[in-house]
Design an enzyme around this catalytic site. Structure first.
Site, PDB file in Angstrom:
ATOM      1  N   CYS A   1      -9.370  52.927  69.878  1.00  0.00           N
ATOM      2  CA  CYS A   1      -8.316  52.439  68.978  1.00  0.00           C
ATOM      3  C   CYS A   1      -7.476  51.406  69.727  1.00  0.00           C
ATOM      4  O   CYS A   1      -6.806  51.747  70.717  1.00  0.00           O
ATOM      5  CB  CYS A   1      -7.451  53.620  68.522  1.00  0.00           C
TER       6      CYS A   1
ATOM      7  N   CYS B   1      -6.268  55.922  60.273  1.00  0.00           N
ATOM      8  CA  CYS B   1      -5.570  55.067  61.230  1.00  0.00           C
ATOM      9  C   CYS B   1      -5.518  53.641  60.680  1.00  0.00           C
ATOM     10  O   CYS B   1      -6.552  53.094  60.283  1.00  0.00           O
ATOM     11  CB  CYS B   1      -6.282  55.083  62.579  1.00  0.00           C
TER      12      CYS B   1
ATOM     13  N   ASP C   1      33.500  59.734  70.239  1.00  0.00           N
ATOM     14  CA  ASP C   1      32.428  60.612  69.771  1.00  0.00           C
ATOM     15  C   ASP C   1      31.564  61.060  70.944  1.00  0.00           C
ATOM     16  O   ASP C   1      30.495  60.522  71.207  1.00  0.00           O
ATOM     17  CB  ASP C   1      31.577  59.878  68.728  1.00  0.00           C
TER      18      ASP C   1
ATOM     19  N   LYS D   1      39.323  58.526  68.200  1.00  0.00           N
ATOM     20  CA  LYS D   1      38.569  59.769  68.399  1.00  0.00           C
ATOM     21  C   LYS D   1      37.181  59.388  68.934  1.00  0.00           C
ATOM     22  O   LYS D   1      36.321  58.936  68.189  1.00  0.00           O
ATOM     23  CB  LYS D   1      38.441  60.543  67.082  1.00  0.00           C
TER      24      LYS D   1
ATOM     25  N   LYS E   1      38.454  60.929  59.984  1.00  0.00           N
ATOM     26  CA  LYS E   1      37.077  60.529  60.279  1.00  0.00           C
ATOM     27  C   LYS E   1      36.715  59.268  59.497  1.00  0.00           C
ATOM     28  O   LYS E   1      36.905  59.193  58.282  1.00  0.00           O
ATOM     29  CB  LYS E   1      36.102  61.671  59.910  1.00  0.00           C
TER      30      LYS E   1
ATOM     31  N   ASP F   1      31.864  69.685  56.725  1.00  0.00           N
ATOM     32  CA  ASP F   1      33.235  70.041  56.350  1.00  0.00           C
ATOM     33  C   ASP F   1      33.329  70.454  54.885  1.00  0.00           C
ATOM     34  O   ASP F   1      34.113  71.342  54.528  1.00  0.00           O
ATOM     35  CB  ASP F   1      34.172  68.862  56.613  1.00  0.00           C
TER      36      ASP F   1
ATOM     37  N   CYS G   1      -7.878  51.394  63.385  1.00  0.00           N
ATOM     38  CA  CYS G   1      -9.316  51.597  63.607  1.00  0.00           C
ATOM     39  C   CYS G   1      -9.991  52.346  62.465  1.00  0.00           C
ATOM     40  O   CYS G   1     -11.221  52.496  62.460  1.00  0.00           O
ATOM     41  CB  CYS G   1      -9.550  52.339  64.921  1.00  0.00           C
TER      42      CYS G   1
ATOM     43  N   GLU H   1      45.411  57.790  68.414  1.00  0.00           N
ATOM     44  CA  GLU H   1      44.409  57.512  69.435  1.00  0.00           C
ATOM     45  C   GLU H   1      43.034  57.534  68.796  1.00  0.00           C
ATOM     46  O   GLU H   1      42.789  58.300  67.873  1.00  0.00           O
ATOM     47  CB  GLU H   1      44.449  58.537  70.580  1.00  0.00           C
TER      48      GLU H   1
ATOM     49  N   CYS I   1      -4.042  59.703  65.594  1.00  0.00           N
ATOM     50  CA  CYS I   1      -5.372  59.123  65.513  1.00  0.00           C
ATOM     51  C   CYS I   1      -6.159  59.674  66.704  1.00  0.00           C
ATOM     52  O   CYS I   1      -5.780  59.429  67.860  1.00  0.00           O
ATOM     53  CB  CYS I   1      -5.306  57.597  65.587  1.00  0.00           C
TER      54      CYS I   1
ATOM     55  N   TYR J   1      42.455  62.670  76.898  1.00  0.00           N
ATOM     56  CA  TYR J   1      43.353  62.585  75.747  1.00  0.00           C
ATOM     57  C   TYR J   1      44.479  63.620  75.730  1.00  0.00           C
ATOM     58  O   TYR J   1      45.314  63.607  74.827  1.00  0.00           O
ATOM     59  CB  TYR J   1      42.565  62.676  74.435  1.00  0.00           C
TER      60      TYR J   1
END
Length: 678
Positions: A438, A414, A125, A123, A320, A46, A417, A121, A432, A233
């Site tokens: 391993c 790694c 998501d 909001k 928000k 925004d 190992c 109300e 690895c 809504y």
């Protein structure tokens, strides 16, 4: 002359900045609406949009009709039929402060110059949807798309249990559009991510991404398994039951639509601000994700009087919630090795309370993420939860960095190992390569093998670790060689525990071929891919002998998967592993019942499926095509033998079929072709 030159230079810089902002916002729109993988927060998006809008207002000579400020972001997916919205689906202007809410309230007050009420109300998501009901029956479900047209996802939406297919009660208009959000509950989201993590698949960042991705899946059965929900809504139409938005929502609840019980009608700014303050905290106890509050003028006639801009309604606004962040110290970075060898860095943090839970660790994803953050041990780092569930480090307080802190560099070997790590050019992940020796890779493969969707053996990671450390197992095939006397000698193992495990292992020998194939742990072969491979190559020797070209001829099997399967069966250790499992009696061919339904009625034929169907789902028709020797294709070409078409066949496919002269048949004709009663 110098002023003129300075002026031209400044205008040139402004133009470059505008073009850069447009390019960035187009990319972010694509990431958000098409890929469902946003790379910046709503607040950051925004802020960029406001900056661009301000520059375009100051410099109208740089007007562009395709600027991101001139349109609503698009989530259109070309795999679905696009449908025009009768009523545009506008987005809402976002606000982030109580001062901006006060400005909105006073602006409405000045514009109307009469008494009004505001409906507050939550909001939710999720992903926006428009449900069209004619004569009380669900006719069509359309995504928001670009606001003018969206994707027809009716078949998927019909699987959502709290969306009524037929409305009940009184005052139902002959035509009504129901606007709402499709969401994935937290519990389902967490379960889905646990499953994806076990398969070492990328995790969904938040429930909104998961819901959006699910709604765009091509398989309604898979959509149904994700247990999505809806929250309604708004109602739109010419004959709505009431002139009050709040009353319309109460009536819609009576029709069987799922309307949030948290709505409240407010008469004053103080009541509105109290609602925001209450839900800023209380929303964390809800079963679904929310990211703010929507304020709407209640009276529909007042809404019409206030009108809309080209992008936003003037009678509504979104507040928000700010993402909750915490500042804590980075104590160390460790590395985890998965069953495929993928190495994931983990930040170990000084414990900090965030969104109601104590956070001690956060994923750092990969080497690129570490470099971008420029992390040092001892740094004070900002932590937040992506979608309020997955902790992540979003920034570093470099001003407080103490001198001498060790810079975080990605591991070169790694951690288990000691093998030097590898990174493919086209991937962000390090691996690895010592897959055979391993320890965490070996244990991880055994853990995958025994999961419920694979062999369903009742044994947990701790027991697998114990058996491995005691030298009783080195791979999953060793499970079938375990002896009662070996198990009862283990610490804290009773005779009952030993017998239960051995019984579970014996029972797993009846698990069908496609699940055994999934259990093998071939890289990129998930549950669905295993099913497709088992249908195409109905016993293991056929699959083992298949070329990459033959593998890619199977629908949805791309080059990467095909090469991985081919590599697996070219590895002598893998072949030996499969042979040992065969010797123990595991199922490596389709059952007689499954084979009995197979035929060569469609042998050599390439079929394209398009549209929605009444008698069977698209996924079922695809399975039938494979069962009868045919090949599924997603696109029409000169090699297409016929199109199995339902309602709302894609216009692009229809046009191409007519151009190429490809035969189009309906589902009853198809069922007759394969000898199946319709």
């Amino acid at each position: 002359m110098e002023d003129l030159f300075s002026n031209d230079k400044m205008r040139s810089e402004v133009k470059a900045r505008i073009e850069t902002l447009r390019r960035q916002l187009h990319e972010h729109n694509y990431n958000y609406y098409v890929l469902s993988q946003p790379t910046i927060s709503d607040f950051e998006f925004d802020a960029l949009m406001r900056q661009l809008a301000e520059l375009e207002k100051q410099y109208p000579e740089f007007y562009d009709p395709n600027s991101p400020t001139m349109r609503v972001g698009s989530d259109i997916n070309k795999n679905f039929v696009q449908v025009q919205h009768r009523y545009p689906m506008l987005s809402l202007q976002n606000t982030y402060t109580e001062g901006e809410i006060s400005d909105f309230f006073n602006r409405v007050k000045r514009s109307l110059n009469e008494e009004f009420e505001i409906v507050c109300e939550l909001k939710f998501d999720g992903t926006s949807i428009s449900l069209i009901y004619e004569n009380g029956r669900l006719l069509r479900a359309i995504t928001r798309g670009d606001g003018k047209q969206g994707d027809d996802v009716t078949a998927n939406v019909r699987t959502i249990r709290n969306i009524p297919l037929v409305l009940k009660g009184d005052k139902i208009p002959a035509y009504v559009e129901v606007r709402g959000e499709i969401l994935m509950p937290w519990s389902v989201f967490e379960e889905l991510n646990r499953e994806r993590e076990a398969q070492e698949e990328p995790l969904f960042a938040n429930p909104r991404n998961a819901a959006s991705g699910t709604l765009k899946m091509q398989d309604p059965k898979a959509v149904a398994s994700r247990r999505l929900e809806s929250y309604i809504y708004y109602l739109m139409g010419e004959e709505l039951p009431s002139g009050s938005h709040f009353e319309n929502m109460e009536i819609a609840r009576g029709w069987g639509l799922h309307v949030s019980p948290t709505m409240k009608k407010c008469r004053s700014l103080e009541e509105v601000l109290q609602f925001l303050s209450f839900w800023e905290v209380e929303r964390k106890n809800l079963p679904v994700a929310t990211d703010g509050v929507v304020l709407k003028v209640d009276s529909l006639s007042q809404q019409r009087n206030l009108g809309s801009t080209s992008k936003f309604p003037r009678w509504a606004i979104a507040y928000k919630f700010n993402a909750e962040k915490a500042l804590t110290r980075l104590e160390s970075v460790t590395y985890q090795v998965g069953r495929t060898g993928a190495v994931t860095p983990v930040a170990n943090l000084e414990p900090v309370l965030l969104s109601g839970t104590t956070v001690k660790r956060a994923s750092l994803y990969n080497e690129d993420a570490i470099r971008t953050l420029d992390l040092h041990i001892g740094d004070m780092v900002y932590v937040e939860k992506g979608g309020e569930i997955i902790p992540k480090i979003t920034g570093v307080d470099k001003a407080s960095r103490a001198p001498g802190g060790e810079r975080v560099e990605f591991a070169t070997n790694c951690p288990d190992c000691g093998t030097p790590l590898l990174r493919n050019e086209d991937e962000a992940v390090h691996y690895c390569p010592n897959s055979e020796n391993c320890p965490p890779q070996i244990k991880g493969r055994i853990e995958h093998f025994v999961t419920r969707k694979a062999m369903n053996i009742t044994i947990g990671p701790e027991t697998i670790g114990l058996l491995y450390d005691k030298g009783l197992i080195r791979d999953a095939a060793d499970l079938y060689e375990l002896r009662f006397e070996d198990l009862v000698r283990l610490d804290r193992w009773a005779e009952t525990s030993a017998r239960n495990l051995l019984a579970s292992i014996e029972k797993s020998k009846k698990v069908p071929y496609e699940r055994v194939l999934f259990a093998l742990g071939i890289r990129f072969v998930g549950e669905t891919v295993a099913q497709k491979l088992a249908s195409a190559f109905h016993y293991i020797d056929l699959l083992a002998a298949a070329t990459v070209e033959q593998l890619t001829s199977v629908e949805e099997i791309g080059e990467r998967i095909a090469q991985s399967v081919s590599d697996f069966f070219r590895n002598p250790r893998s072949v030996e592993f499969v042979e040992r499992l065969k010797a123990h009696g595991l199922q490596f061919r389709l059952s007689e019942d499954a084979l009995a339904t197979r035929s060569d009625r469609l042998a050599g034929l390439t079929v394209v499926i398009s549209g929605t169907f009444e008698l069977h789902s698209r996924d079922e028709y695809k399975a039938m095509i494979l069962q009868h020797g045919g090949k599924n294709s997603g696109s029409v070409s000169k090699n297409t033998d016929f199109i199995l078409a339902g309602e709302n066949m894609g216009p692009a496919k229809l046009e191409k079929a007519e151009k190429l002269g490809v035969k189009i048949i309906d589902e009853k004709t198809f069922l007759t072709m394969i000898g199946k009663e319709s």
